[in-house]
Design an enzyme around this catalytic site. Structure first.
Site, PDB file in Angstrom:
ATOM      1  N   GLY A   1      -7.721 -37.810  33.226  1.00  0.00           N
ATOM      2  CA  GLY A   1      -7.569 -36.435  33.674  1.00  0.00           C
ATOM      3  C   GLY A   1      -8.740 -35.608  33.158  1.00  0.00           C
ATOM      4  O   GLY A   1      -9.493 -36.052  32.297  1.00  0.00           O
TER       5      GLY A   1
ATOM      6  N   GLY B   1      -5.026 -41.058  33.313  1.00  0.00           N
ATOM      7  CA  GLY B   1      -4.490 -40.540  34.567  1.00  0.00           C
ATOM      8  C   GLY B   1      -4.617 -41.513  35.724  1.00  0.00           C
ATOM      9  O   GLY B   1      -3.803 -41.480  36.653  1.00  0.00           O
TER      10      GLY B   1
ATOM     11  N   GLU C   1      -5.735 -42.723  25.027  1.00  0.00           N
ATOM     12  CA  GLU C   1      -5.480 -41.355  24.543  1.00  0.00           C
ATOM     13  C   GLU C   1      -5.487 -41.219  23.026  1.00  0.00           C
ATOM     14  O   GLU C   1      -5.639 -40.110  22.509  1.00  0.00           O
ATOM     15  CB  GLU C   1      -4.156 -40.833  25.116  1.00  0.00           C
ATOM     16  CG  GLU C   1      -4.194 -40.538  26.609  1.00  0.00           C
ATOM     17  CD  GLU C   1      -3.906 -41.759  27.468  1.00  0.00           C
ATOM     18  OE1 GLU C   1      -3.799 -42.876  26.927  1.00  0.00           O
ATOM     19  OE2 GLU C   1      -3.794 -41.593  28.688  1.00  0.00           O
TER      20      GLU C   1
ATOM     21  N   ASP D   1       0.532 -41.003  28.413  1.00  0.00           N
ATOM     22  CA  ASP D   1       1.478 -40.221  29.217  1.00  0.00           C
ATOM     23  C   ASP D   1       1.544 -40.776  30.637  1.00  0.00           C
ATOM     24  O   ASP D   1       1.525 -41.985  30.795  1.00  0.00           O
ATOM     25  CB  ASP D   1       1.110 -38.724  29.152  1.00  0.00           C
ATOM     26  CG  ASP D   1      -0.234 -38.406  29.787  1.00  0.00           C
ATOM     27  OD1 ASP D   1      -1.079 -39.319  29.907  1.00  0.00           O
ATOM     28  OD2 ASP D   1      -0.453 -37.236  30.171  1.00  0.00           O
TER      29      ASP D   1
HETATM   30  C1  QUE Z   1      -9.831 -41.286  25.878  1.00  0.00           C
HETATM   31  C2  QUE Z   1      -9.250 -40.606  26.929  1.00  0.00           C
HETATM   32  C3  QUE Z   1     -10.043 -40.127  27.985  1.00  0.00           C
HETATM   33  C4  QUE Z   1     -11.427 -40.360  27.962  1.00  0.00           C
HETATM   34  C5  QUE Z   1     -11.998 -41.039  26.901  1.00  0.00           C
HETATM   35  C6  QUE Z   1     -11.189 -41.494  25.867  1.00  0.00           C
HETATM   36  C7  QUE Z   1      -9.484 -39.403  29.100  1.00  0.00           C
HETATM   37  C8  QUE Z   1     -10.388 -38.931  30.094  1.00  0.00           C
HETATM   38  C9  QUE Z   1     -11.765 -39.184  30.002  1.00  0.00           C
HETATM   39  C10 QUE Z   1     -12.748 -38.695  30.934  1.00  0.00           C
HETATM   40  C11 QUE Z   1     -13.852 -39.485  31.245  1.00  0.00           C
HETATM   41  C12 QUE Z   1     -14.836 -39.010  32.106  1.00  0.00           C
HETATM   42  C13 QUE Z   1     -14.749 -37.746  32.636  1.00  0.00           C
HETATM   43  C14 QUE Z   1     -13.661 -36.945  32.316  1.00  0.00           C
HETATM   44  C15 QUE Z   1     -12.678 -37.423  31.464  1.00  0.00           C
HETATM   45  O1  QUE Z   1     -12.232 -39.892  28.945  1.00  0.00           O
HETATM   46  O2  QUE Z   1      -8.242 -39.199  29.177  1.00  0.00           O
HETATM   47  O3  QUE Z   1     -13.586 -35.703  32.843  1.00  0.00           O
HETATM   48  O4  QUE Z   1     -15.714 -37.265  33.471  1.00  0.00           O
HETATM   49  O5  QUE Z   1      -9.889 -38.246  31.135  1.00  0.00           O
HETATM   50  O6  QUE Z   1     -11.741 -42.181  24.833  1.00  0.00           O
HETATM   51  O7  QUE Z   1      -7.918 -40.394  26.949  1.00  0.00           O
END
Ligand code: QUE
Length: 360
Positions: free
Chosen positions: A76, A125, A148, A156
């Protein structure tokens, strides 16, 4: 939560396709620069499509995939949630999770079969789009994780419900280590239902569009035997060392095991947010016993509203996505220091009127 990349609608393509007047509902994630990380408008567009299609008996199949080469979905837009917490008290962050969880619930309860193509990165997500689907396709490119713990959030999007049902403590292993599984491992663990070579996905989709009611046969015909699932070699160790209900006891069991594997996983569990690990184990136990997916999502929403307000979330997202130093300072720093009363408070239902409600 504004999105600097442009119109929301451009980030997910929703269209009816296929033979017999569009019997396939297509949802294609198209925000490749952010690895298709879900934004509020993307979740809104997907939920609206699912609501429309569930009332339409002509829809025989829902197909979820992604455009571009960079993977299915990284999670997400947690950077936007963090900004909301720091700048507006978290209202926009709560709105994101409320809508995302409605989307997860709509997928789980959709009357027509849902197919998700987990080709490439499928994390957080993205897992929430995959696990509610009846058909979950893994490929040689699949990279699956619930990471997470690295950002002080918690597994989640229904993960406690789905992962809590896996045998051999695989769910606890995934939640506490953030381990990345490949496609063969996803099939072995039951996270995927079919393994296809990525080169056959185009043919698979063409045949789904032509004969959506033959989905089960199409996937059976195109599936290919996966390579060995490396995870299987450690299945006995995972079942035994991740069996304890308390994070501290899992860490002790890993520390006491002589294998290199256990030493590596001890490091992985120790690096994650201790508060997240404690919440995750409690949610997995509750999710495994939960009969109703709506009740699962209501519980997760209560937890999400409180977890994003804890300093660990802002700190974790800072360390992984903002400053990218990967050196978060967790509060508290160890599982032993976590106050059990605080865990109970995080898990409590929200007051009437503040809780999550399904779209249907
Ligand atoms: C743990 C996470 C997430 C993560 C990296 C983690 C996560 C998540 C993103 C993410 C990656 C690229 C994006 C962005 C979000 O990275 O939940 O907007 O461009 O969404 O180590 O839980």
């Amino acid at each position: 939560m504004s999105d600097p990349e442009g119109a929301a609608d451009a980030h997910v393509l929703v269209a009816r396709a296929g033979a017999v007047g569009g019997a396939v509902g297509g949802i294609t994630l198209a925000r490749p620069r952010a690895l298709n990380a879900l934004t509020l408008p993307m979740c809104e567009a997907i939920a609206a499509a699912l609501l429309e299609w569930r009332a339409d008996p002509a829809i025989a199949l829902v197909l979820i995939d992604h455009a571009g080469e960079r993977g299915f979905c990284a999670g997400g837009d947690v950077a936007a949630v963090r900004r909301s917490v720091l700048e507006d008290g978290g209202a926009a962050g709560r709105a994101f999770f409320h809508t995302e969880y409605r989307m997860n619930h709509l997928l789980f309860t959709h009357p027509a079969p849902v197919v998700t193509v987990m080709d490439g990165v499928t994390m957080g997500g993205g897992v929430g789009l995959a696990l509610p689907a009846r058909y979950r396709i893994a490929t040689e490119n699949t990279l699956f994780a619930m990471p997470e713990g690295a950002i002080g959030l918690f597994p989640d999007v229904g993960a406690p419900f789905h992962l809590g049902r896996l045998p051999g403590r695989i769910g606890a292993f995934l939640a506490l280590t953030g381990a990345r599984l490949d496609g063969a491992e996803c099939l072995w663990a039951g996270l995927a239902t079919h393994y296809l070579a990525a080169a056959t996905l185009a043919e698979a989709k063409a045949r789904m569009l032509a004969e959506p009611e033959r989905i089960a046969a199409i996937l059976a015909e195109l599936a290919t035997p996966p390579p060995l699932a490396r995870l299987e070699r450690n299945a006995e160790r995972i079942a035994r060392l991740f069996a304890p209900e308390r994070v501290e006891d899992i860490l002790s069991a890993l520390a006491a095991d002589p294998s290199d594997w256990a030493a590596k996983e001890w490091k992985a569990v120790s690096a994650g947010c201790p508060f997240t690990a404690k919440v995750a184990l409690r949610l997995l136990a509750m999710g495994a016993a939960e009969a109703a997916f709506a009740a699962e999502m209501a519980r997760e929403y209560a937890v999400a509203t409180r977890m994003i307000a804890r300093p660990d979330f802002a700190e974790g997202v800072r360390a992984v996505l903002v400053d990218k130093d990967r050196s978060p300072r967790w509060q508290p720093a160890t599982a032993a220091e976590v106050d059990d009363a605080e865990i109970e408070a995080i898990l409590a239902p929200l007051p009437p009127g503040e809780g999550w409600t399904p779209a249907i």
